[in-house]
Design an enzyme around this catalytic site. Structure first.
Site, PDB file in Angstrom:
ATOM      1  CB  ILE A  47      -0.916   0.033   1.246  1.00 59.30           C
ATOM      2  CG1 ILE A  47      -1.727  -1.254   1.363  1.00 59.30           C
ATOM      3  CG2 ILE A  47      -1.829   1.256   1.209  1.00 59.30           C
ATOM      4  CD1 ILE A  47      -2.634  -1.536   0.202  1.00 59.30           C
ATOM      5  CG  HIS A  49      -0.153   3.690   4.120  1.00 69.68           C
ATOM      6  ND1 HIS A  49      -1.345   3.108   4.465  1.00 69.68           N
ATOM      7  CD2 HIS A  49       0.798   2.741   4.296  1.00 69.68           C
ATOM      8  CE1 HIS A  49      -1.122   1.860   4.849  1.00 69.68           C
ATOM      9  NE2 HIS A  49       0.167   1.618   4.755  1.00 69.68           N
TER      10      HIS A  49
END
Length: 485
Positions: A47, A49
């Site tokens: 991911i 972020h």
């Protein structure tokens, strides 16, 4: 004498190596494993972020937002998989909506753009599979997904092309201070260097404690994941988080850049720094918690499970256990720690590279290279290429017409490219991370013997010498004395 020795070839170490390779410096990366991306960087959520979670004013917050903003351009420059799909933080109780607003405010203080609060009705329009209990959400359009090993390998290859040496199987056993730098000992060789950069992941405390009296302790935090087949990869479009706790951002549900679905991770502090085993308890917890986010989890579509370790600082004489530690050790000039790089470490990597390079520039004052190569071309994917591109590749090299991994449609040509390119694969895991051969539904059940055969042929060795990953990960064991082969 080296100018810089970097310890650790994970995403932080490789990002630093790539950034420093812009300068006239003699650099080596020492890695105890047999390839880049063998530790924390290979097993995480993938991911990017947005940056709303970290404490305002912290190094995590600054580098997360900077790294997130750099990632898309970097993916084009170095040709690795990236997709800006947006992230959503789910709230399951109306009384907790104030926490969503706190997250939004924190994100805005950190400089995250485009944050908004969604009602359940708005949420359902974006994600129809959302669970019945989801009452509201925070939406971050800047959130994205990336291939973690694709990113790390791209950074490493580009650093190598620009002159950085990579030494594998080089576990650091001791570091001695010298008048003008450090003497770094491995089990096979010693290296003199002006600057040491400690990017050793869960082992960064052990490396730090070799030179500093301000002792550090890192506790591995294990996160277990489930990966699902591509036929359920479109269950969600965005990355779904749950309201974070003290242990992290909770169980997520996300598509991957390669079209799978993934859930996880758990967050369990353990003692074993190689403890990447999964457990029925952990995986059951992942499934149970993920079902809050999307209602029905397609359990029968699980193709594998895995676990990764995050480097969580639990004690440090100099303080700052809740933030990244990126600085010279106070009592060891020229020794730079890059420690405690847990989430959002992957997102921060491009910014970490620049941040550490600035420290080194202040120490060594190097000149910039006139011939720095800023771009890199990845391995062509026959599965994703157009008919015209496929025909062209096969015409140039018929090996691109020989499918080895049917699940992922990976050809012999792609595997040969993975082996022959800078820092080429030497193990089946190395081939897998560079081409996805073995990452499909059968999990290498059919293609692995052929991959082993190709590796042995290209490396001009016997198939019994080919390994899955590390030093003892053999496929074929030699017979005991007096035993028939």
């Amino acid at each position: 004498m080296y100018d810089v020795i970097i310890i650790g070839a994970g995403v932080s170490g490789c990002a630093i190596a790539r950034e420093l390779s812009r300068f006239e410096l003699k650099i080596a990366v020492l890695e105890k494993a047999f390839d880049v991306c063998e530790g924390t960087s290979k097993a995480n959520s993938g991911i990017v972020h947005a940056g709303y979670d970290a404490k305002p004013g912290s190094l995590k917050a600054r580098l997360n937002v900077e790294g997130s903003r750099k990632m898309e351009a970097l993916s084009k420059e170095l040709d690795f998989p990236y997709k800006k799909n947006g992230s959503i933080v789910l709230c399951f109780d109306e009384q907790d909506k104030d926490k969503l607003y706190e997250l939004k405010q924190r994100g805005e203080l950190n400089g995250v753009d485009g944050l908004s609060i969604l009602s359940r009705q708005e949420l359902l329009k974006m994600e129809p599979a959302i669970g019945d209990g989801a009452a509201a959400a925070l939406y971050a359009p800047a959130g994205a997904i990336v291939c973690p090993f694709g990113l790390t390998i791209a950074l490493a290859e580009n650093a190598a092309v620009n002159g950085t040496e990579f030494v594998f199987g080089a576990k650091v056993s001791d570091i001695q201070k010298q008048t003008y730098g450090y003497l770094v000992h491995t089990e096979k060789q010693s290296y003199e260097t002006k600057v040491v950069i400690n990017a050793a992941g869960v082992y960064a405390d052990e490396i730090h404690n070799m030179v500093s009296e301000n002792k550090m302790e890192i506790t591995p935090r294990r996160g277990e994941y489930l990966l699902y087949d591509k036929n359920v990869g479109n269950v969600v479009k965005h990355t779904l988080f749950q309201l974070p706790t003290a242990l992290g951002k909770g169980i997520l549900v996300t598509p991957t850049v390669h079209g799978n679905l993934m859930t996880g991770p758990t967050a369990q502090d353990i003692l074993d720094k190689e403890g990447t085993n999964t457990s029925s308890e952990g995986l059951n917890h992942v499934t149970k918690q993920a079902s809050s986010s999307i209602g029905v989890i397609p359990e029968k579509q699980v193709i594998t499970s895995f676990a990764g370790l995050r480097a969580h600082i639990t004690a440090y004489d100099a303080g700052r256990t809740d933030d990244f530690v990126i600085d010279q050790a106070a009592d060891a000039p020229g020794f730079i720690d890059v420690a405690g790089i847990e989430s959002p470490g992957l997102s921060s990597a491009p910014a970490i590279g620049e941040y550490v390079a600035d420290i080194v520039k202040d120490l060594l004052h190097p000149s910039r290279k006139a011939d720095f190569i800023s771009t890199r071309k990845g391995i062509p994917s026959m599965a994703l290429s157009s008919d015209e591109e496929r025909h062209k590749l096969i015409k140039e090299n018929p090996a691109y017409g020989n499918v080895v991994c049917r699940c992922e449609m990976v050809t012999e040509g792609e595997i040969l490219d993975a082996i022959r390119r800078p820092l080429g694969a030497r193990t089946t895991d190395g081939v897998k991370r560079r081409t996805r051969a073995g990452m499909g539904r059968c999990q290498a059940g059919f293609c692995n013997p052929k991959v082993v055969e190709i590796l042995a042929r290209e490396l001009q060795t016997d198939v019994s010498e080919i390994r899955k990953s590390g030093e003892d990960a053999w496929y074929l064991l030699p017979p005991e004395e007096g035993e028939d082969l």
